[in-house]
Design an enzyme around this catalytic site. Sequence first.
Site, short mmCIF file in Angstrom:
data_model
loop_
_atom_site.label_atom_id
_atom_site.label_comp_id
_atom_site.label_asym_id
_atom_site.label_seq_id
_atom_site.Cartn_x
_atom_site.Cartn_y
_atom_site.Cartn_z
N LYS A 191 0.01 3.44 10.38
CA LYS A 191 -0.71 2.53 9.49
C LYS A 191 0.26 1.75 8.59
CE LYS A 191 -5.06 3.57 10.55
NZ LYS A 191 -4.94 4.45 11.70
N THR A 192 -0.25 0.69 7.99
CA THR A 192 0.56 -0.12 7.08
C THR A 192 1.17 0.75 5.99
OG1 THR A 192 -0.85 -2.03 7.50
CG2 THR A 192 0.53 -2.12 5.54
#
Length: 373
Positions: A191-192
């Site tokens: 994920k970011t």
Amino acid sequence: MKVGFYTSKREYDEKMEEFNEAILNSIRNGVQTLGDDVKAFEKEIQEYTAAQHAIGVASGTDALVMASDILNYKDGNEIITSPFTFLASTSCLAKHKGKPVFVDIDEETFNIDTTKIEEAITDKTVGILPIHLFCQMANMDDIMDIAKKHNLSVLEDAAEAFGMQWKGKGDTYRHAGTIGDMGIYSFFPTKTLGAYGDGGLITTNNDELADLTKMLRVHGAKEKYHYEYIGYNSRLDNIQAAVLRIKLKYINDSIEKRNKIHDLYVERLKEIPEITLPKVKGDQKPVYYVFNITCDKRDELNQYLKDNGIGTSIYYPIPLHLQNCFSYLGYKKGDFPVAERVSERILALPIYPELKEEEVEYVCEKIREFYRK
């Protein structure tokens, strides 16, 4: 050249001393559940997103399951959502015997088509579960207007949306996960904002919902061994929180690097007629967690890229309404034609902050080469 779809090693190599120190400090301070790093991280998320409450849990899936329970998305109640997403966005409802009610997606954004929500509302509908996918948020103006009109709650699945912001018709930008009644984030490694294992978080601006969430994550206890509810055992790990605190310091820079990689892909691929690029809609700030194209001969292109050392992924090859585990809902092929069509054409290309420009160029070169054959 080999271009991996994702690697955490480059980020670790860049910030090795900070990561090592954070992890060792967490261990030196003694074994803790919901320890100092978790508490500090929750506060930092509140400050970053302007959410009034941020509550760390063990995973994004746990966050969805718990929030669904709290919002009464269960026992035959209907919840409107999208069939084009990861399993957890809907299995969280089925776990509580809630009934997912799907509506189709917008072909340009891959998010729920908000023009189709109202026609799916019945007297059993209690909520809307929008999923902010890949690079942008669903139309939260429409969703909140519909929810208010029909007295429905809203649970934002912002598992992929950390850092995304929606302004729409409002006066200020608001972070994904902070607009509905509750929101959730996933800190899965890709994920970011990703951990070195698993992790998740629930956000809300409602004090009562926050208090209930804090109890449910520790078996339903308000104080130790005093149980108000049958709850869960779902706590964000202190070491993961320590890692996430380091990454959060650099999140704006990471988002900007992702955006630049997106821009390079768009510039290099925009003239290829066999490819369609996603379109960001609404007044919002996107974050390019995933860079997707839709394309002709998707499976053949995918294999060609893999043969040339390029990592890819397909999000998502089968919409949820056609998955065996949801066959009991009674949907059939053709019910959501946009989601079905997109699932046959979508392909995710490598994107992460440490990806090099020459690697992006190589990916684009191989795509052009494939369609010129």
